[in-house]
Design an enzyme around this catalytic site. Structure first.
Site, short mmCIF file in Angstrom:
data_model
loop_
_atom_site.label_atom_id
_atom_site.label_comp_id
_atom_site.label_asym_id
_atom_site.label_seq_id
_atom_site.Cartn_x
_atom_site.Cartn_y
_atom_site.Cartn_z
N SER A 193 49.80 -38.15 -22.97
CA SER A 193 50.31 -39.45 -22.51
C SER A 193 51.51 -39.87 -23.35
CB SER A 193 49.23 -40.51 -22.62
OG SER A 193 48.09 -40.10 -21.90
N LYS A 215 38.89 -35.13 -25.22
CA LYS A 215 39.53 -36.23 -25.92
C LYS A 215 39.12 -37.54 -25.26
CE LYS A 215 43.94 -38.42 -27.07
NZ LYS A 215 45.39 -38.50 -26.83
N SER A 267 39.96 -41.45 -25.43
CA SER A 267 40.97 -42.32 -26.01
C SER A 267 40.51 -43.74 -26.31
CB SER A 267 42.19 -42.38 -25.09
OG SER A 267 42.95 -41.21 -25.24
N GLY A 271 40.76 -40.36 -29.76
CA GLY A 271 42.15 -40.59 -29.39
C GLY A 271 42.69 -41.91 -29.88
#
Lengths: 299, 299, 299, 299
Positions: free
Chosen positions: B48, B167, B169, B192
């Site tokens: 991202s 992951k 976040s 994350g």
């Protein structure tokens, strides 16, 4: 030079895929022929219900080209060209124009929601409108994107000579009325919510881009004409008749619902592309019921 | 054959663009060299914060290739290859593997939020893991995507031989603990959220993919090592020291903040690609203050 | 005069009602006796899980009085006295003090969410703290109220001599760490989320007010003591053991779940007051399973 | 026995407080006399904009009694009696009836959002309707409460002989149309959003309970009468004229805005009760501008 007129009903058509999930232009032409036999003002390809998010650039171009071939010259072809980056949006808009789109529909970028401030959106749409050979429609779909195009932000861009209108997908008709009152007279607002099409016309939209219009195009067009003729009681009644189908296609079943509904009425546009699943059996029979009730009411 | 070890700290690095917003692999190599001089376990490209949403397929490939050249062989290169469609995700994962990525990080599809049921997500990740030549990491970022990977959904895919971890976040450490307790022992969960890295380690993540690690890699790695050594008081104190910077990069300033912070510390990775704006002056000075306070505290 | 110490675990106990939904002080005394036989630091009455929203002022006073009688003098009694209006909150805090409460827990007003700006909240808490004869705890429960007490807002009130701490019910441990780092050393932050109690202790809370502590008080107190003793591995393992029960009581089943869980372990506090329904059978058996697994793991 | 007719416009009036924040029935009578000189169908006391959440039971009763005295017999008095507990709601409804209320308006309980399932809401409203001597109106205000009264839930209760209608505060007119189509013909739906009053009438509401009707009662009544007369163009134009004021009172400024607007037009109902702040200066002048523009447009 006059502005392109967007008055009436547009169908945001699905993109057909075959059983191997490949773009299926044969099925597409068949479906377009069907829509061309209705009083729809025009067709939108590669909108949200066109699974634009799931096709690549080459497929997008083939879709637009196929649509242009299949759409009679009197009807308007609008292509969805919104991308997350400004440069990709400009590029896609240019290609769409080359392939015959009459206008482009540009969804707000949304991946970086918190950075999509009014200033960032104004810069984006200015660059796109400057770079697009064909007129641009703004497109707000806050329920999917989490990004709102506030009336004040719309007003800041509504006088750009190449921005001719906007699609607002939300059902808050007070908000739609507020946009209508914020923009100059020529700016054309199109409703995106089939379940509030009639009241949206009441507050001044010039038409609609309605998923339900893919399935029930005549009824949607009749609502439009009834309001034009001042026949509100009949318009309200007809809106009530399409309401159940519109709600199911809009918020509950989405693209899988749209493709299933089309199959139910004999228009095969294949299955959604994964990860979108096909509509499960229970949804299909709920849709069948709603379509049957519509047909009974209309009879 | 042993499973790839993901223990430690990964930097999800930004993708440099030049002043004309073109991919800038020269700047990229310079920045990579800098990260290679730190104890980071590895690098994530096109996550991202790598503005993956704003680059096209060809640029993605050049980014991965440049990263592979710039990353020493002992370090792990993870490439973000999540796309909205399953087929595009598989394709991108194959290309990433060919270009040298050691593993791929696959964000949940999110455009059609309401249709992203547990079953749809399980099918998507199964197809991607079956099709990817390199190991796959699941990736949940509900604050941006509106799609949650529930612990039960993770558990359904955690035994796939080619899915080695995830992951997460979000900052809800109780939720992270719940995932840890839902998966088999070898499944590697990575945090994350830099502002909750220390408490995430406490509940059992094997490491982190942290935007703040692009800017303060040594501190992040020290937190990791302190927890390994059971030195919780120092780990907590160090977490408090990086907290302000981590919060600014995480929720408030996003990618524009990350690029500005790197510039402040002398690592020029250019500006964000539009529609992402550059961080405004006020934000830059808030970041400078936070970085100064970190340096003072560390001194 | 020293500040009241809030270190340790508090149980936010349910308010018993009989089968006619009347306040049942007999059942209440029985349950309190049971909690007094555990190492809990204190009891919170009329918090969110005390169904404070469903009892009237006269019942509130009888509940506090009954609690004071049933709680040994070495333990702390905290009464929830948050009301929507400032004046009613001050009045309730005075009555609570007269009836023996050692401190009051004051939830953010929330009906008029959009007007609850930082300034409005600071004025409210200042008036309450000025008017309360006993110390005040701020109380943020954004998931229920939609109102956030930002770290900066907390910091503005953390030096008021009659505000000694805060309960933060959210599970975002990074946010909790940020509050810890924003307040002066003596300010006592209490975690409200049982599923993240251990990591919250890691980042510096002085204790917890945990629904799960009504059901598993010894385990919660042991987590607290293990962290004090630096035995993080055992604390983490024990947190994992209580996690399933904590999650069910927290987000999924709420008060109906808490009352059902207490009944399962032999502590009858009656049924919720309508409109709160009793937990349905499926929920009861899910809770039984989670409690059984906890007992097995602890054995 | 005929059902009470709710056709027309109701003003949900604010509750006046004096400078010491005490209930001010003198100011209340003055304001009521003013509203009685307008064509309003009736008055709602102790709704959301009546600060019901901030007054105690004794003040509620005095407010209803004062309203009954000040309201001419031909007009309808509706009292808000929603409380969080079912028993308190029944009690308040009985007292309101004794004090002269013609009907009661019962907001959904909302503190325990996640437990407010359709079944819990149906049980609640059944008990309230069974226990209230006067007719009951359901009341949904999801933006404030986080609880939605779905059309199917409304339909389950719409045939109870003592439930005669509903106030829906949201602006989603498609949703309003769906409720209209879900209930039996006699069930009277009232719009709660002034900015979408005209389109709500288009889809079939029988009237409105509109904060803007406290300030601009004649205009709201005229919109109602224009739609009855089939004069949609004038209705739409008038809706546009009140839009800016309606939006400010609705979503942005709330009760502080309503009280400030009334003061601007010469109707002093005092200040909000803390923690509600008075409207700040900037808001007052925005309101003044909007009111001036309305007067100019109407002239």
């Amino acid at each position: 030079m006059g502005t392109m007129k967007l008055a009436g009903v547009f169908a945001p058509v699905p993109t057909p895929f075959d059983e191997q999930h490949r773009l299926d232009t044969v099925r597409f032409r068949g479906a377009l022929a069907r829509w061309m036999a209705t009083p729809l003002t025009g067709i939108v390809v590669l909108g949200s219900s066109g699974e634009a998010a799931l096709v690549d650039e080459e497929e997008s171009e083939r879709t637009i080209a196929a649509a242009r071939e299949g759409i009679a010259s009197g009807r308007t072809l609008i292509a969805g060209t919104g991308r997350e980056s400004t440069r990709a949006t400009v590029h896609a808009s240019r290609r769409a124009a080359e392939l015959g789109a009459d206008a482009v529909l540009v969804r707000t970028p949304s991946f970086f929601k918190q950075q999509m401030t009014p200033d960032a959106l104004v810069s984006h749409y200015t660059a796109v409108a400057d770079g697009s050979p064909v007129p641009v429609l703004l497109y707000s779909f806050a329920a999917l994107t989490g990004v709102t195009l506030a009336p004040a932000t719309v007003a800041r861009r509504a006088r750009h000579p190449n921005i001719i209108g906007m699609k607002e997908s939300g059902g808050d008709v007070g908000h739609i009325g507020e946009i209508v009152s914020s923009v100059p007279p020529g700016f054309q607002l199109l409703a995106g919510s089939g379940s509030s099409f009639y009241p949206s016309l009441c507050v001044g939209v010039s038409g609609g881009i309605l998923a339900v219009a893919c399935v029930l195009p005549e009824a949607c067009c009749r609502i439009f004409n009834l309001v034009r003729a001042g026949q509100h009681d009949q318009a309200r009644a007809l809106q009530q008749e399409i309401l159940a189908v519109a709600r199911l296609l809009g918020t509950r079943y989405g693209v899988p619902g749209l493709k299933a509904a089309l199959r139910i009425i004999g228009c095969d546009v294949g299955v959604p592309r994964p990860p979108l699943p096909a509509l499960e059996e229970k949804g299909v029979s709920t849709l069948k019921d709603a379509l049957s009730r519509f047909i009974e009411a209309a009879a």
